[in-house]
Design a protein around this motif. Sequence first.
Motif, PDB file in Angstrom:
ATOM      1  N   PRO A  39       0.826  -1.197   0.000  1.00 42.84           N
ATOM      2  CA  PRO A  39       0.000   0.000   0.000  1.00 42.84           C
ATOM      3  C   PRO A  39       0.867   1.257   0.000  1.00 42.84           C
ATOM      4  O   PRO A  39       1.915   1.292   0.616  1.00 42.84           O
ATOM      5  N   LYS A  40       0.406   2.266  -0.701  1.00 44.84           N
ATOM      6  CA  LYS A  40       1.186   3.501  -0.838  1.00 44.84           C
ATOM      7  C   LYS A  40       0.351   4.702  -0.416  1.00 44.84           C
ATOM      8  O   LYS A  40       0.010   5.546  -1.229  1.00 44.84           O
ATOM      9  N   SER A  41       0.013   4.791   0.829  1.00 43.84           N
ATOM     10  CA  SER A  41      -0.732   5.956   1.293  1.00 43.84           C
ATOM     11  C   SER A  41       0.239   7.111   1.539  1.00 43.84           C
ATOM     12  O   SER A  41       1.449   6.917   1.681  1.00 43.84           O
ATOM     13  N   ASP A  43       0.386   8.828   4.243  1.00 39.57           N
ATOM     14  CA  ASP A  43       0.932   8.665   5.595  1.00 39.57           C
ATOM     15  C   ASP A  43       2.081   7.658   5.606  1.00 39.57           C
ATOM     16  O   ASP A  43       3.076   7.851   6.313  1.00 39.57           O
ATOM     17  N   VAL A  66      -1.304   5.072   9.712  1.00 36.05           N
ATOM     18  CA  VAL A  66      -1.401   3.981   8.734  1.00 36.05           C
ATOM     19  C   VAL A  66      -2.022   2.747   9.378  1.00 36.05           C
ATOM     20  O   VAL A  66      -2.927   2.132   8.802  1.00 36.05           O
ATOM     21  N   ASP A  69      -5.727   3.130   9.809  1.00 37.50           N
ATOM     22  CA  ASP A  69      -6.452   3.003   8.539  1.00 37.50           C
ATOM     23  C   ASP A  69      -6.307   1.616   7.909  1.00 37.50           C
ATOM     24  O   ASP A  69      -7.207   1.154   7.206  1.00 37.50           O
ATOM     25  N   GLU A  70      -5.163   0.982   8.134  1.00 40.97           N
ATOM     26  CA  GLU A  70      -4.860  -0.322   7.534  1.00 40.97           C
ATOM     27  C   GLU A  70      -4.368  -1.278   8.622  1.00 40.97           C
ATOM     28  O   GLU A  70      -3.169  -1.528   8.733  1.00 40.97           O
ATOM     29  N   ASN A  73      -1.596  -4.019   7.920  1.00 36.47           N
ATOM     30  CA  ASN A  73      -0.389  -3.606   7.222  1.00 36.47           C
ATOM     31  C   ASN A  73       0.837  -3.962   8.072  1.00 36.47           C
ATOM     32  O   ASN A  73       1.256  -3.194   8.936  1.00 36.47           O
TER      33      ASN A  73
END
Length: 160
Positions: A39-41, A43, A66, A69-70, A73
């Motif tokens: 994932p490339k958010s 944050d 992060v 939200d994930e 991860n």
Amino acid sequence: MTFRKFILAIFTVFAAQLLAAQIVFSAGSSSSTTEAEAPKSADFAAGKAAIDAEQWEAAIAAFTKVTTDEPKNADAYNYLGYANRKLKNYDAAFENYNNALAINPDHKGANEYIGEAYLQTGNLKMAEEHLLKLDALCFFGCPEYTMLKRAVEDYKAKQS
């Protein structure tokens, strides 16, 4: 060139490419996901930039977002553990490394970093357990195994 030499040359080129690929893919956070899957958010990127700049508090703030939200991860938990370990917040570091390993028990980076945290807190036995795990994960060797092995050897040398 004989057929045997041709086959040997092809095999040698293939083996060299395979080794180069392992070195390239082992860099970074060392999860089992490839760069395309990670994932490339914003944050995550901010947290990684803070890690690279050794701005541990900023990294903790970014990777906390992060993980909120994930929650699956593993890379974010690994980096969160790393930043906490750099600040000697060992309880938080262990909690985050263990979260990463609960999500992905084969996460090479988390296994290396938790091993280093165990050495920093005087627990050689647990560090060696993670070294064994990396040995099993890294069939042809990997940087995480090499770095933890070196840290374990240095720790033992200082204890002598």
